[in-house]
Write a protein that holds these residues in place. Structure first.
Motif, PDB file in Angstrom:
ATOM      1  N   LEU A 208      27.155  27.543  32.748  1.00  0.00           N
ATOM      2  CA  LEU A 208      26.483  28.825  31.810  1.00  0.00           C
ATOM      3  C   LEU A 208      25.026  28.716  31.741  1.00  0.00           C
ATOM      4  CD1 LEU A 208      29.581  29.010  29.165  1.00  0.00           C
ATOM      5  CD2 LEU A 208      29.262  30.238  31.194  1.00  0.00           C
ATOM      6  N   HIS A 209      24.240  29.733  31.508  1.00  0.00           N
ATOM      7  CA  HIS A 209      23.056  29.531  31.284  1.00  0.00           C
ATOM      8  C   HIS A 209      22.519  31.028  30.366  1.00  0.00           C
ATOM      9  CE1 HIS A 209      18.474  28.919  32.323  1.00  0.00           C
ATOM     10  NE2 HIS A 209      18.529  30.471  32.299  1.00  0.00           N
ATOM     11  N   ILE A 210      21.481  30.655  29.659  1.00  0.00           N
ATOM     12  CA  ILE A 210      20.729  31.682  28.889  1.00  0.00           C
ATOM     13  C   ILE A 210      19.616  31.421  28.628  1.00  0.00           C
ATOM     14  CG2 ILE A 210      21.339  31.122  26.581  1.00  0.00           C
ATOM     15  CD1 ILE A 210      21.854  33.882  25.783  1.00  0.00           C
ATOM     16  N   ASP A 211      18.485  32.444  28.940  1.00  0.00           N
ATOM     17  CA  ASP A 211      17.253  32.237  28.505  1.00  0.00           C
ATOM     18  C   ASP A 211      16.582  33.377  28.124  1.00  0.00           C
ATOM     19  OD1 ASP A 211      15.481  33.631  30.784  1.00  0.00           O
ATOM     20  OD2 ASP A 211      16.997  32.428  31.987  1.00  0.00           O
ATOM     21  N   GLY A 212      15.502  33.508  27.295  1.00  0.00           N
ATOM     22  CA  GLY A 212      14.863  34.355  26.737  1.00  0.00           C
ATOM     23  C   GLY A 212      13.435  34.064  26.263  1.00  0.00           C
ATOM     24  N   ASN A 213      12.681  35.202  26.195  1.00  0.00           N
ATOM     25  CA  ASN A 213      11.217  34.794  25.688  1.00  0.00           C
ATOM     26  C   ASN A 213      10.644  36.226  24.896  1.00  0.00           C
ATOM     27  OD1 ASN A 213       8.591  33.654  26.219  1.00  0.00           O
ATOM     28  ND2 ASN A 213       8.080  35.555  26.815  1.00  0.00           N
ATOM     29  N   LEU A 214      10.203  36.080  23.987  1.00  0.00           N
ATOM     30  CA  LEU A 214       9.361  36.953  23.147  1.00  0.00           C
ATOM     31  C   LEU A 214       8.026  36.418  22.947  1.00  0.00           C
ATOM     32  CD1 LEU A 214      12.043  37.186  20.123  1.00  0.00           C
ATOM     33  CD2 LEU A 214      12.129  38.803  21.871  1.00  0.00           C
ATOM     34  N   ARG A 215       7.197  37.695  23.177  1.00  0.00           N
ATOM     35  CA  ARG A 215       5.879  37.305  23.215  1.00  0.00           C
ATOM     36  C   ARG A 215       5.126  38.713  22.641  1.00  0.00           C
ATOM     37  NH1 ARG A 215       4.484  36.847  28.215  1.00  0.00           N
ATOM     38  NH2 ARG A 215       4.688  34.678  28.203  1.00  0.00           N
ATOM     39  N   ASP A 216       4.247  38.529  21.495  1.00  0.00           N
ATOM     40  CA  ASP A 216       3.432  39.411  21.045  1.00  0.00           C
ATOM     41  C   ASP A 216       2.150  39.185  20.751  1.00  0.00           C
ATOM     42  OD1 ASP A 216       2.409  41.704  19.437  1.00  0.00           O
ATOM     43  OD2 ASP A 216       4.470  41.614  18.161  1.00  0.00           O
ATOM     44  N   ALA A 217       1.081  39.843  21.394  1.00  0.00           N
ATOM     45  CA  ALA A 217      -0.180  39.628  21.479  1.00  0.00           C
ATOM     46  C   ALA A 217      -1.086  40.825  21.228  1.00  0.00           C
ATOM     47  CB  ALA A 217      -0.841  38.908  22.710  1.00  0.00           C
ATOM     48  N   ASP A 218      -2.136  40.697  20.327  1.00  0.00           N
ATOM     49  CA  ASP A 218      -2.961  41.651  19.987  1.00  0.00           C
ATOM     50  C   ASP A 218      -4.251  41.647  20.798  1.00  0.00           C
ATOM     51  OD1 ASP A 218      -1.341  42.345  17.909  1.00  0.00           O
ATOM     52  OD2 ASP A 218      -2.476  41.110  16.551  1.00  0.00           O
ATOM     53  N   ASP A 219      -5.016  42.653  20.675  1.00  0.00           N
ATOM     54  CA  ASP A 219      -6.335  42.529  21.427  1.00  0.00           C
ATOM     55  C   ASP A 219      -7.031  41.348  21.386  1.00  0.00           C
ATOM     56  OD1 ASP A 219      -5.703  45.176  21.999  1.00  0.00           O
ATOM     57  OD2 ASP A 219      -7.085  46.311  20.721  1.00  0.00           O
ATOM     58  N   TYR A 220      -7.494  40.812  22.361  1.00  0.00           N
ATOM     59  CA  TYR A 220      -8.275  39.245  22.350  1.00  0.00           C
ATOM     60  C   TYR A 220      -9.660  39.659  22.233  1.00  0.00           C
ATOM     61  CZ  TYR A 220      -9.024  39.881  27.617  1.00  0.00           C
ATOM     62  OH  TYR A 220      -9.510  40.290  28.830  1.00  0.00           O
ATOM     63  N   LYS A 221     -10.048  38.205  21.519  1.00  0.00           N
ATOM     64  CA  LYS A 221     -11.467  38.102  21.309  1.00  0.00           C
ATOM     65  C   LYS A 221     -12.175  37.922  22.511  1.00  0.00           C
ATOM     66  CE  LYS A 221     -10.762  36.171  16.450  1.00  0.00           C
ATOM     67  NZ  LYS A 221     -11.125  34.948  15.868  1.00  0.00           N
ATOM     68  N   ILE A 222     -13.477  38.596  22.653  1.00  0.00           N
ATOM     69  CA  ILE A 222     -14.323  37.977  23.599  1.00  0.00           C
ATOM     70  C   ILE A 222     -15.847  37.783  23.189  1.00  0.00           C
ATOM     71  CG2 ILE A 222     -13.377  39.679  25.472  1.00  0.00           C
ATOM     72  CD1 ILE A 222     -15.453  41.803  24.541  1.00  0.00           C
ATOM     73  N   PRO A 223     -16.479  36.801  24.105  1.00  0.00           N
ATOM     74  CA  PRO A 223     -17.826  36.091  23.664  1.00  0.00           C
ATOM     75  C   PRO A 223     -18.723  37.162  23.391  1.00  0.00           C
ATOM     76  CG  PRO A 223     -16.438  35.044  25.341  1.00  0.00           C
ATOM     77  CD  PRO A 223     -16.094  36.383  25.442  1.00  0.00           C
ATOM     78  N   GLY A 224     -18.917  38.009  24.182  1.00  0.00           N
ATOM     79  CA  GLY A 224     -19.957  39.150  24.100  1.00  0.00           C
ATOM     80  C   GLY A 224     -19.572  40.610  24.002  1.00  0.00           C
ATOM     81  N   HIS A 225     -20.240  41.556  25.033  1.00  0.00           N
ATOM     82  CA  HIS A 225     -19.653  42.819  24.871  1.00  0.00           C
ATOM     83  C   HIS A 225     -18.767  43.012  26.251  1.00  0.00           C
ATOM     84  CE1 HIS A 225     -22.642  44.278  22.177  1.00  0.00           C
ATOM     85  NE2 HIS A 225     -23.422  43.169  22.415  1.00  0.00           N
ATOM     86  N   ALA A 226     -17.876  43.953  26.071  1.00  0.00           N
ATOM     87  CA  ALA A 226     -16.902  44.294  27.085  1.00  0.00           C
ATOM     88  C   ALA A 226     -17.795  44.540  28.379  1.00  0.00           C
ATOM     89  CB  ALA A 226     -15.966  45.399  26.680  1.00  0.00           C
ATOM     90  N   ASP A 227     -18.427  45.483  28.330  1.00  0.00           N
ATOM     91  CA  ASP A 227     -19.336  45.850  29.492  1.00  0.00           C
ATOM     92  C   ASP A 227     -20.515  45.150  29.800  1.00  0.00           C
ATOM     93  OD1 ASP A 227     -20.977  47.354  31.489  1.00  0.00           O
ATOM     94  OD2 ASP A 227     -20.074  49.234  31.076  1.00  0.00           O
ATOM     95  N   ALA A 228     -20.621  44.217  30.881  1.00  0.00           N
ATOM     96  CA  ALA A 228     -21.589  43.386  30.942  1.00  0.00           C
ATOM     97  C   ALA A 228     -23.140  44.171  31.371  1.00  0.00           C
ATOM     98  CB  ALA A 228     -21.512  42.454  32.271  1.00  0.00           C
ATOM     99  N   ASN A 229     -22.976  45.374  31.423  1.00  0.00           N
ATOM    100  CA  ASN A 229     -24.321  46.306  31.550  1.00  0.00           C
ATOM    101  C   ASN A 229     -24.408  47.086  30.554  1.00  0.00           C
ATOM    102  OD1 ASN A 229     -24.748  44.987  34.291  1.00  0.00           O
ATOM    103  ND2 ASN A 229     -22.962  46.386  35.025  1.00  0.00           N
ATOM    104  N   ASP A 230     -23.923  46.843  29.427  1.00  0.00           N
ATOM    105  CA  ASP A 230     -24.067  47.895  28.301  1.00  0.00           C
ATOM    106  C   ASP A 230     -24.189  47.062  27.114  1.00  0.00           C
ATOM    107  OD1 ASP A 230     -24.248  49.883  26.578  1.00  0.00           O
ATOM    108  OD2 ASP A 230     -22.272  51.219  27.180  1.00  0.00           O
ATOM    109  N   SER A 231     -24.912  46.896  26.410  1.00  0.00           N
ATOM    110  CA  SER A 231     -25.209  46.081  24.878  1.00  0.00           C
ATOM    111  C   SER A 231     -24.640  46.998  23.771  1.00  0.00           C
ATOM    112  CB  SER A 231     -26.291  45.947  24.672  1.00  0.00           C
ATOM    113  OG  SER A 231     -27.465  46.724  24.666  1.00  0.00           O
ATOM    114  N   ASN A 232     -24.339  48.187  24.217  1.00  0.00           N
ATOM    115  CA  ASN A 232     -23.740  48.991  23.017  1.00  0.00           C
ATOM    116  C   ASN A 232     -21.998  49.167  23.396  1.00  0.00           C
ATOM    117  OD1 ASN A 232     -26.121  49.732  21.766  1.00  0.00           O
ATOM    118  ND2 ASN A 232     -26.625  51.307  23.632  1.00  0.00           N
ATOM    119  N   SER A 233     -21.627  48.547  24.270  1.00  0.00           N
ATOM    120  CA  SER A 233     -20.149  48.448  24.597  1.00  0.00           C
ATOM    121  C   SER A 233     -19.290  47.574  23.651  1.00  0.00           C
ATOM    122  CB  SER A 233     -19.904  48.039  25.969  1.00  0.00           C
ATOM    123  OG  SER A 233     -20.197  46.653  25.965  1.00  0.00           O
ATOM    124  N   ALA A 234     -18.221  47.708  23.517  1.00  0.00           N
ATOM    125  CA  ALA A 234     -17.501  47.078  22.407  1.00  0.00           C
ATOM    126  C   ALA A 234     -17.695  45.442  22.401  1.00  0.00           C
ATOM    127  CB  ALA A 234     -15.801  47.432  22.798  1.00  0.00           C
TER     128      ALA A 234
END
Length: 680
Positions: A208-234
């Protein structure tokens, strides 16, 4: 007894054929190294996705890497691509946290086959980088990476390689008492909460075998701006990069001295964001049923075993607009079967031959029933025969493999043309152990791949990638000619290997982007979709890999260093798109008693060898990771391990050249992961 096995084998074959439409093995010894110093031979790891169950250091046709145990747990990410991204010759597509697929030696998509317990996942991840892999590494016993020619045994299209997730969902051995593993972890960069569990047991002759996984992750942190060419991006966090994953699997098998027969059911339920301006997200549901059987000496003395596997997948994912409106439904109903006979040595040759079939019904249609069809309803049927043989000639080992396959694509739209392809693939390799512990290998192969359904018949918008995909009914089959030379040291505390390879691909299929269009495919300078044509051209990919390690699995100090590089070019048309960069990395670890620690550094060069239609050159980066764990002997049968893992310690802005979103979606910043796990 032989008569009973023969009757049983015949009954199983006749009963199950109608359903398909057409160990960790360890040894320890003390032996002299090359310098005549007594060293301990490290445990051999069985690669389950090879015909002979060889260990990872004796592969010819399938150079292998196996992640297992603490090494696998320390490298676990939110996706399969993230988990494997620092392995030799492997990079990742990185389409946010929810979807990242392995790229092997510059080959992606349908050229890399993802397996679970030796059978195709049968999801939609090979279609596009925004589609998640329908398999879970957090509940796996080990993950195997096969690079090179022998991957053709699992499909003519697996030119790049194979990744096999081994979770033992269908037991093959009885256990005296319940065994398993449980883990809970938390990550700071995205507030990840992850719980996984895997248990094996027995009731009489039933495993017999049973396995399971639950993962809940929010938006992740980034070091700078999302758009490398736009300093006004998120900045701060990458918008819409959340990922939620639930999986559950149960299995059982009847186990006797003659072998086993079993079945399993697995369910995946995912929801994850696409970190683009459109803020779309994907909901995914997959139900998979598998049958697996092994009969030892089925027809008397000529054969060692008969093995059969049948897998059925009901897959669906929906791409939603930001407000939740369903945009496109992707569906794949598929069944695959695999039948293998392993014969006993004949004139010194060991071999396995068999038949593999796959039947599917795939579509990607507008959720509201209107508008262009991204991919029309299309049926695919394939049947293949394969053979692999191996023989030792003293210090020289020779292995050969061949596969012939028929593939048919049948769209239900009468305006589209049916396509039939006959594929022939073969490989030949030799490994010469010229002195104990050292070997020189040479392999050559020819592998063919039929164009995928989306490459032939796409003609509609793809919301998550913001592309309007246009297929070509006239695409021809790809033909890959691969040659590889390897040199390796496989014994002693110090081990190393080096590979160089060249892969020439005739009629290489790739996506060529042009201007922007609206949702109906009409040219529009301000349109939200980029027009992408599936095109062909001859290509050449050359590369090299090297790795050296010291005492990786033993107590005390351990070291590992590696480097890999590859370059893909379309003949007379510039570079291939989404190519990996040259990397150099090193790891240092220390194990003593209950303590285990490690530090790794990987430096990746910048990528300015762009395809003609690519515009963003990714900068170089250096990623530093560390880990520390302590195992508490709570009881003799249930040790508890407390662990901390630090990823991207220097908070570097990491953008992968293999990611379609490299300019707008960097990888997560500094991440501290803490948790506890137990084995019993």
């Amino acid at each position: 007894m032989i008569a009973q096995r023969t009757l049983l084998a015949s009954a199983v074959v006749s009963a199950l054929a109608s359903l398909s439409h057409v160990a960790l093995a360890q040894t320890a010894s003390t032996a002299p190294d090359a310098d005549n110093t007594a060293t301990t031979t490290l445990p051999a790891v069985v690669v389950t996705a090879t015909p002979f169950g060889n260990d990872e250091n004796s592969q010819i046709l399938a150079p292998a890497t196996v992640l297992r145990g603490d090494e696998l747990r320390n490298k676990l990410g939110n996706s399969l691509g993230d988990t494997l991204s620092h392995e030799l010759g492997v990079s990742a597509s990185a389409f946010g946290a929810g979807a990242s697929r392995p790229i092997i030696r510059g080959m992606e998509g349908p050229r890399v086959k993802i397996l679970q317990n030796g059978m195709s996942i049968l999801d939609a991840s090979s279609l596009s980088n925004d589609h998640a892999v329908g398999g879970e590494a957090s509940t796996a016993r080990q993950v195997e990476i096969l690079r090179g020619p022998a991957s053709l045994l699992y499909g003519s299209g697996a030119i790049g390689g194979v990744v096999n997730i081994v979770n033992d969902r269908i037991p093959t051995q009885l256990v005296d008492k319940p065994t398993g593993e449980a883990e809970v972890r938390y990550g700071t960069v995205d507030r990840t909460k992850n719980t996984s569990l895997s248990i094996n047991g027995a009731a009489g002759d039933i495993g017999l075998h049973i396995d399971g996984n639950l993962r809940d992750a929010d938006d992740y942190k980034i070091p700078g701006h999302a758009d490398a060419n736009d300093s006004n991006s998120a900045s701060g966090r990458l918008p819409n990069s959340f990922a939620r994953t639930n999986s559950l699997g149960v299995g059982a098998s009847y186990i006797q001295s003659w072998g086993h027969i079993g079945a399993s059911v697995g369910v995946n339920d995912d929801r994850y964001g696409i970190p683009t301006e459109e803020r779309s997200y994907i909901t995914l549901k997959q139900t998979r049923i598998d049958l697996d059987g092994l009969i030892k000496e089925p027809f008397g003395g000529a054969f060692e075993s008969l093995r059969f596997k049948i897998g059925n997948t009901d897959y669906k994912h929906t791409e939603h607009e930001e407000d939740g409106t369903p945009a496109t439904d992707f569906k794949n109903d598929a069944i695959e079967s695999r039948w293998e006979l392993t014969h006993k040595p004949i004139a010194g040759w060991r071999g396995t031959f068999g038949i593999q079939t796959e039947n599917s019904k795939f579509s990607a249609l507008a959720a509201d029933g209107s508008g262009p069809e991204t991919v029309p309803v299309t049926k695919s049927d394939s049947i293949a025969g394969f053979l692999v043989e191996e023989r030792d000639f003293g210090p020289f080992k020779l292995t050969g493999g061949a596969r012939i396959e028929s593939v048919k694509r049948k769209p239900q739209d009468d305006a589209l043309v049916d396509r039939d392809f006959t594929l022939g693939s073969y490989s030949l390799g030799g490994l010469w152990t010229f002195t104990p512990g050292y070997a020189l290998g040479l392999t050559g192969s020819v592998a063919q791949r039929a164009p995928a359904i989306e490459e032939l018949y796409s003609n509609g918008p793809h919301e998550s990638t913001a592309t309007f995909d246009i297929g070509d009914n006239n695409l021809r089959k790809e033909t890959s000619h691969n040659i590889e030379l390897s040199l390796q040291k496989t014994a002693g505390l110090i081990r190393w290997k080096a590979n160089i390879y060249e892969n020439r691909v005739k009629n290489y299929i790739y996506g060529r982007t042009t201007g922007t269009v609206d949702e109906d495919g009409i040219a529009d300078p301000g349109g939200e979709f980029t027009e992408r044509f599936w095109s062909q051209g001859d290509a050449t990919i050359r590369g090299a890999e090297a790795e050296i390690s010291y005492n990786l699995d033993g107590p005390g100090l351990s070291l590992r260093g590696f480097t890999d590089t590859s370059r893909g070019r379309l003949d007379n048309m510039g570079n291939l798109p989404l190519q990996p960069v040259t990397r150099v990395g090193g790891e240092i670890g220390y194990r003593q008693g209950p303590w285990r620690s490690g530090l790794s550094v990987v430096h990746a060069d910048s990528q300015d060898n762009l395809a003609r239609f690519e515009t963003f050159a990714t900068p170089s980066y250096t990623q530093v990771d560390a880990n520390l764990s302590y195992t508490q002997k709570a009881s003799s049968s249930m040790p508890i391990t407390w662990f901390a893992i630090l990823k991207n310690l220097t908070n570097d802005d990491i953008r992968l050249s293999t990611s379609v979103l490299s300019d707008v979606a960097p990888l997560p910043g500094r991440n501290l992961i803490v948790g506890v796990r137990t084995n019993f």
